[in-house]
Scaffold this active site. Structure first.
Site, PDB file in Angstrom:
ATOM      1  NE  ARG A  21      -2.162  -1.265   3.333  1.00 13.60           N
ATOM      2  CZ  ARG A  21      -2.516  -0.806   4.521  1.00 13.60           C
ATOM      3  NH1 ARG A  21      -3.677  -0.226   4.692  1.00 13.60           N
ATOM      4  NH2 ARG A  21      -1.706  -0.935   5.538  1.00 13.60           N
ATOM      5  CG  ASN A  39      -4.139  -4.795   2.855  1.00 12.18           C
ATOM      6  OD1 ASN A  39      -3.616  -4.948   1.764  1.00 12.18           O
ATOM      7  ND2 ASN A  39      -3.472  -4.764   3.991  1.00 12.18           N
TER       8      ASN A  39
END
Ligand SMILES: [Fe+3]
Ligand SMILES: [Mg+2]
Ligand SMILES: [Zn+2]
Ligand SMILES: [Zn+2]
EC number: 6.2.-.-
Lengths: 761, 333
Positions: A21, A39
């Protein structure tokens, strides 16, 4: 100005706990693209909004420049109407590592290129810092105490972040955003150099390198454990290390600064280059080249040598000061686990070392170096440990309702495995468990992995051998409430592990190794198994022969000839010549033993067959470490040519088998005419063709589409290649062990699969 | 025929068949379910020790002894290691095959009588049966014995710190028997040391008294089997130093040649003692003063760790001492 677009993107693969990320965040913000990343339980969900060119660049970067620990399997893009979003955000807060029922703790890695650049950069605050890491790299599994994986649950919790480090940790655009092991010289763990004389905390690296240059033997504490280290090119020093550790011939691993340094003494093929430079930095077995005189002391009698490149910042800093190569072998006493704590180090290895380069970051989980060998083009694990544990392996197909399983492993190269619907976690190398220290490590690993993996086993599986310590441990777990123990045949476990990594339901598996307890009370080790997860039928293999003296015959392989060679004079000659016995009268006792079966168990072991050939040819007369006679035989065979020899097939108890006694007699006859190298090559070839033919014929006759090869003998390059070729020539698909060790390090994985499947059926 | 070697398989067979249904031990202090060397029954304020053993041995005559000497020594020693060093009476039941040579039978009877004299043990009752040819392989002797113990020394009463002593060199009996049976010529004088040791253990108890906490007869499963059993039953660990265990060079050599671990070889005429630390020295001194105890040695101690296991310090590391198994299956690759 190009058109404004919005892309909805799904990224599948290994994308959690690897800094994915922050990577997406950095890429998008740098490109001036808006949107989000989050996620989504097993995959990454993101949206990018902005100019078409910029958005397409971002997607391309995600495909091609993903973080080193990630494996991007698929990037799916769908185009949407723009929503007018300018800013980019990370949607779910908290640790990037939160998974969905999977192991949320990632494996360790070596230092990444960018961190290494920081270490080398005189203007960086990480300059010269041994424990530099980022979200892409550094210790993970070895420093984690608990889940969720964040700093407070690691052994880094003792080190308060300095303001600079905290700033990096909290800034999403920083590479060290949420990097739990972030540290710098101002706040992180420190090095020291210890000797009898005292402790140097000012210039520990210089003191250590001076000691190495002076021919001293050091302990160096790294990420997952401690190495014994010395100058590999100083033969006298290496001999001193052998003498002090009581390891006369065991090959030592080397650490070498870079690939070009490796190429000065060993052949580096394409596959080897890939494994050597893999960020996880396994030890790679290479073929020695160019007859460097010092290599003979490092790996006596072998044509291979184990080499790794530096993986911790600490190692790179060492190689800034020494030219290398360095011997880097695990710091342990024979049969005991590697030492991780400084106090224990001086206590157990004080006689071995002259000094110790240490640090004050606690090693929570000991994790030995992984070892691979590229066999027939594909890497095979000799040891799957640091860098891979605790990543998950596949479950048996089509099953997610079974109870969670604990598999306790075998006896040598022990690992444990935990399985549930989410996959199988195979532990790091535990090693021998026949003593208190090994058993303690085994128990500790079970406790830790059940915690970290979030798996509470309901069922316990073990080997069928009644005397394995691990079998006793499994019984203990059963007394404490687990169902079982489910006893799994040693070779069924090997074979099931191979089926498991390829996710196939049924295959004919050649399982060739040294020793495993067979259902009939004999020792198996050269088996052709019609394998399913629940059961394995022994359909062929080697004809049984006698092992006069049991384990003694393993240490002194000439004894095996007493049960294989129908020529008393030749047997007596080999027994005395190799020092297995001292006199002809003693040789007669060993032959008598083979005849009467007095402490002379029967075996079908391929490893023992190779040992016997090794003794027949005088290649190795005494086994000082596991597999030594077979490894030395392989070294000789690599120089030889295969001679024509007829394969003697026969039947034993309804199975089609290779008649080992006849084969050995033919090889003994061949020895009168041909060179040692040629006979060695012929002996290996006969084994491979024999077992391959039996397996392929059985598969064809029974409509089975795949044949596989596993067990410790599958590490032998020539045997592996010939067996694969034999199977392929028969028009049958071949599968080999690429994700799970073919040796006993893979047994626990197979046990877990078999127990899961049996429970389901 | 893996059930006769005395290890795990034997334990399973016996507990599943022969002792099932005999769980009620009456008022025995040590009963059948304890699998000790003998039973202990209270009689008034005395403790009566009773034991029985049926001896089948191949071959019946071996260097250093025969089945007769073995039958008497075995039972006398079983009583003695329970603490009953004075034998009140033995019974002897002999079963022979019809064509068994008379002269051999006489030799066996003579050595029984001689062993009884050595042990100062009267045979108080006897019985002989003859069976048809082929109905039995030669000869079988059952002996039972009774004695009285002041202080009972079961194999389950070790406490942490107790010193472990063996009274003699180990392994001679098993190796001598094996060599004779398999026709193996070792070029060494391997003789069984089968003998009654009740006199030796009487000397031990005289000096050690209550400080002698446990005694055991390391017969079929050898030193390793006996120590593991003591550790299991006493719920302690046992620590043994390899180099302190007395073994003769001949036994070591023969073991090396056959690949047999002397710790796993049968003994007769050897006892293992557990002794409180303060009494260890006097007990050792008493042993060494006795002709049957001159090789006695303290080999280790009980510990409050590794419960049920025996840790062997080999000098280069620690490993567990393995028990003999039903099949000799190597574990190393
Ligand atoms: Fe194996
Ligand atoms: Mg007895
Ligand atoms: Zn990094
Ligand atoms: Zn800092």
């Amino acid at each position: 100005m190009s058109e404004r677009v919005r892309a909805s993107v799904r990224v599948d693969g290994v994308v959690q706990g690897v800094g994915f990320r922050p990577f997406v965040y950095r890429t998008a913000t740098a490109a001036g693209v808006g949107g989000y990343v989050r996620n989504a339980g097993g995959y990454i969900d993101a949206a990018f909004e902005g100019d078409r060119d910029a958005v397409e660049d971002v997607i391309e970067t995600i495909r091609s420049e993903a973080p080193p620990l990630s494996r991007v399997r698929a990037v799916d893009v769908s185009w949407e109407r723009p929503a007018g979003v300018e800013a980019f955000e990370i949607r779910d807060s908290g640790a990037d590592e939160a998974g969905d029922g999977g192991v949320s703790v990632p494996p360790d890695t070596g230092i990444c290129e960018r961190c290494l650049a920081d270490v080398r950069d005189p203007t960086s605050r990480y300059h010269g810092y041994w424990a530099t890491s980022c979200v892409d790299c550094g210790p993970r599994y070895t420093v984690v105490r608990d889940v969720p994986y964040d700093r407070a649950s690691t052994s880094m919790d003792e080190f308060q972040m300095c303001p600079d480090c905290r700033d990096s940790y909290e800034t999403p655009s920083d590479r060290r955003y949420h990097a739990q092991t972030v540290a710098c010289p101002a706040c992180g763990p420190e090095l020291r150099y210890e000797t009898d004389g005292g402790v140097d905390t000012d210039t520990p690296l210089d003191s250590a390198t001076q000691a190495l240059a002076d021919g001293e033997i050091l302990a160096v504490k790294g990420t997952g454990g401690t190495h014994l280290v010395c100058d590999a090119t100083a033969v006298a020093t290496v001999q001193r290390l052998r003498q002090r550790t009581g390891r006369p011939t065991k090959p030592f691993a080397l650490m070498v600064p870079d690939v070009s340094a490796v190429e000065s003494f060993a052949a580096v093929g394409e596959g080897e280059r890939e494994t050597l430079t893999d960020l996880r930095r396994p030890i790679t077995l290479l073929e020695a080249e160019g007859d460097m005189p010092w290599l003979a002391a490092v790996a006596p009698g072998l044509h291979t040598v184990g080499v790794m490149l530096p993986y911790a910042g600490l190692h790179h800093l060492l190689f800034d000061r020494v030219e290398g190569p360095l011997v880097m072998t695990s710091a342990n006493r024979p049969g005991e686990p590697m030492v991780t704590a400084a106090t224990a180090l001086w206590e157990t290895l004080g006689e071995v070392i002259d000094g110790a380069l240490l640090h004050d970051r606690e090693i929570v989980a000991r994790c030995d170096d992984s070892v691979v060998r590229v066999v027939d083009g594909a890497p095979h694990f000799l040891r799957r440990s640091r860098g891979w544990t605790p990543a998950r392996l596949p479950n048996p197909p089509g099953d997610d309702t079974s109870p969670a399983v604990l598999a306790v492993g075998g006896s040598r190269d022990v690992t444990i495995a935990l399985a549930d619907g989410g996959g199988v976690v195979l532990s790091q190398h535990i090693g021998g468990v026949d003593g208190p220290a090994g058993t303690a490590f085994h128990r500790e690993t079970i406790d830790r992995l059940t915690d970290l993996a979030g798996i509470s086993p309901a069922l316990v599986a073990c080997d069928r051998h009644p005397e394995y310590i691990t079998t006793a441990e499994a019984r203990r777990h059963a007394r404490d409430g687990l169902v079982g123990p489910v006893q799994v045949d040693h070779h069924h476990a090997h074979a099931a592990a191979l089926c498991g990594e390829h996710e196939i339901e049924r295959a004919v598996i050649v399982t060739a190794d040294g020793t495993g307890y067979g259902r009939d009370g004999t020792i198996w080790g050269g088996e052709v198994l019609d394998t399913r997860y629940e059961t394995a039928d022994r359909v062929g293999g080697l004809a049984p022969f006698s092992l006069p003296g049991g384990e003694k015959a393993v240490r002194h392989p000439a004894r095996i000839l007493a049960g294989l060679l129908d020529d008393d004079d030749a047997v007596d000659d080999r027994l005395v010549e190799t020092g297995a016995v001292e006199t002809a009268a003693e040789a007669a006792v060993v032959r008598r033993q083979a005849e009467t079966g007095t402490n002379a168990p029967a075996t079908t072991s391929a490893g023992r067959y190779l040992d016997a050939i090794s003794a027949l040819l005088g290649v190795c007369s005494r086994r000082d470490y596991q597999g030594e006679p077979a490894l030395r035989l392989e070294a000789h065979a690599s120089e030889g040519a295969v001679r024509d020899i007829e394969l003697p097939f026969t039947t034993d108890d309804g199975r089609r088998v290779l008649d080992t006694a006849t084969l050995v007699s033919r090889l003994a006859a061949l020895r009168k005419r041909e060179s040692t190298a040629d006979v060695a090559a012929t002996a290996q070839d006969a084994l491979a063709r024999g077992l391959g033919t039996i397996a392929a014929d059985y598969a064809r006759d029974n409509g089975i589409t795949a044949v596989g090869f596993t067990g410790g003998v599958a590490y032998n390059e020539a045997i592996y290649a010939v067996l694969r070729q034999t199977v392929s020539d028969a028009g049958i698909a071949f599968v080999g062990p690429e994700r799970v060790p073919p040796g006993d390090g893979g047994i626990a994985y197979g046990q877990a699969l078999v127990a899961t499947a049996r429970d389901a059926s | 025929l893996t059930h006769g070697t005395g290890g795990q398989a034997t334990r399973d067979l016996v507990s599943e068949t022969l002792t099932a249904g005999f769980e009620d031990a009456g008022d025995a202090l040590v009963g059948l379910a304890d699998f000790d060397d003998g039973a202990v029954l209270p009689v008034g304020d005395k403790k009566l020790v009773v034991t029985t053993d049926t001896h089948v041995v191949q071959p019946p005559f071996f260097p250093g002894g025969d089945i007769g000497r073995l039958a008497v020594s075995g039972t006398v020693n079983d009583l003695a290691v329970m603490g009953a060093t004075e034998v009140r009476g033995l019974t002897s039941g002999v079963v022979v095959e019809a064509n068994y040579p008379r002269e051999k039978l006489e030799r066996i009877a003579d050595s029984m009588a001689e062993a009884c004299r050595e042990a100062d043990a009267p045979v108080v009752s006897g019985d002989t049966k003859v069976m048809g040819n082929g109905e039995l392989d030669g000869i079988t002797i059952n002996t039972a014995g009774v004695g009285v113990a002041e202080h009972v020394t079961p194999d389950s009463d070790l406490s942490p710190q107790d010193v472990i002593i063996v009274t003699d060199t180990i392994g001679e009996h098993g190796i001598a028997l094996l060599a004779e049976r398999e026709g193996i010529d070792f070029e060494a004088d391997l003789e069984s040391d089968v003998q009654p040791v009740n006199d030796l253990l009487a000397a031990v108890l005289e000096v050690g008294g209550e400080a002698v906490t446990a005694m055991k007869d390391p017969t079929r499963t050898g030193l390793a089997g006996a120590l593991n059993e003591m550790a299991r039953k006493s719920e302690v660990g046992i620590e043994v130093t390899d180099e302190r265990v007395p073994v003769t060079g001949d036994v070591t050599g023969a073991g090396e040649l056959l690949g047999l671990d002397p710790y796993q070889i049968a003994n007769e005429g050897v006892a293992i003692l557990g002794v409180e630390p303060t009494a260890a020295e006097p007990v050792l001194a008493a042993l060494r003063d006795h002709p049957k105890g001159e090789n006695a040695a303290a080999i280790g101690k009980a510990i409050d760790d590794h419960h049920g296991r025996v840790v062997l310090d080999t000098g280069i590391g620690n490993r567990y001492m393995r028990e003999p198994s039903k099949e000799a299956v190597p574990r190393i690759c």
